[in-house]
Design an enzyme around this catalytic site. Structure first.
Site, PDB file in Angstrom:
ATOM      1  N   ASP A  22      39.416  31.759  43.035  1.00  0.00           N
ATOM      2  CA  ASP A  22      40.054  30.901  42.031  1.00  0.00           C
ATOM      3  C   ASP A  22      39.454  31.117  40.642  1.00  0.00           C
ATOM      4  OD1 ASP A  22      41.776  29.000  41.076  1.00  0.00           O
ATOM      5  OD2 ASP A  22      40.543  27.302  41.661  1.00  0.00           O
ATOM      6  N   ASN A  70      52.289  29.903  46.138  1.00  0.00           N
ATOM      7  CA  ASN A  70      52.203  30.709  44.905  1.00  0.00           C
ATOM      8  C   ASN A  70      53.529  31.317  44.465  1.00  0.00           C
ATOM      9  OD1 ASN A  70      48.816  31.987  45.522  1.00  0.00           O
ATOM     10  ND2 ASN A  70      49.484  30.213  44.331  1.00  0.00           N
TER      11      ASN A  70
END
Ligand code: FPP
Length: 243
Positions: A22, A70
């Site tokens: 991340d 996503n």
């Protein structure tokens, strides 16, 4: 199974490390670059960390590259990540046997382009040919989705006549991670402290390590720091004394 490998400093080495990569977008923004530049930098860091894990004696590294959620990102970002994955798989097909890195892609492969699916088939074929360190890249992956797909497979076998007992071992054999030991250590860089639908079944007893470092800034020293912290943890697996 508890981890049992030790390094020269006497630290326990996790057998399986999972990472939520991340912070790519913020890393890029800080530099005035497009988010996609962050993902490109992140994919190079993944490569570096995979080699480091192999060299440190870790047996499995599993990374979250693209989640089932996503797809909701801007289409140019989705396209850029898919291109990076495509490039990575192409390069791996050339180098994985030489570098002793087996590769497995986890996730709902039916949602990937036919080109990516073909690359996954090729990497599986090469990986089957030898033993050693294994990198698992999760693409179109969601923990809940994986559990649902496993439940559907069980239901199909049940309906087809195999009505033997469903226990944890059998259920795990329907998951994308079949045959892979559970992660010992889950690392999340990027400052957030949540699991974000990653390896929900498999992380039942994982130790969590969070750091504010953004993924493209994550170094081998950061990895070693996480392992050192892990080594100090008292893993009881629900029992009273450590294993
Ligand atoms: C999370 O950062 C990262 C992703 C959703 C994509 C990860 C993909 C790669 C590193 C590239 C491809 C991978 C391989 C293995 C070749 P974010 O975009 O959510 O960051 P932010 O929170 O700062 O916005």
């Amino acid at each position: 199974m508890p981890d049992r490998i030790y390094n020269a400093a006497g630290e326990r080495i996790p057998r399986h490390i999972a990472i939520i990569m991340d912070g790519n977008g913020r890393w890029a923004k800080k530099r005035g670059l497009p988010r996609t530049a962050g993902h490109a930098a992140g994919s190079e860091v993944f490569r570096k960390i995979a080699y480091a894990c192999r060299d440190l004696g870790v047996e499995y590294l599993t990374v979250y590259a693209f989640s089932t959620e996503n797809w909701n990102r801007p289409s140019d970002e989705v396209t850029a990540i898919m291109k990076l994955l495509n490039k990575y798989l192409h390069e791996s097909i050339e180098t994985m046997a030489r570098d002793h890195i087996r590769l497995r892609v986890m996730g709902d492969l039916s949602g990937l382009s036919s080109e990516l699916q073909e690359l996954v088939r090729e990497t599986d074929e090469i990986s089957a040919g030898y033993e050693g360190f294994q990198a698992n890249v999760c693409i179109n992956y969601g923990g809940r989705d994986e559990i649902l797909r496993a439940a559907r497979r069980y239901a199909e076998e049940y309906a087809a006549g195999d009505q033997s007992e469903l226990n944890e071992a059998r259920f795990a054999s329907y998951l994308d991670s079949a045959g892979i030991p559970d992660p010992d250590l889950l690392i999340r860089p990027g400052g957030e402290q949540r699991i974000s639908n990653f390896l929900l079944w498999q992380c039942a007893y994982a130790e969590f390590y969070f750091t504010d470092v953004l993924w493209p800034d994550f170094t081998v020293d950061e990895l070693k720091k996480a392992i050192a912290v892990f080594s100090q943890r008292d893993r009881r697996f629900g029992k009273v004394k450590a294993n």
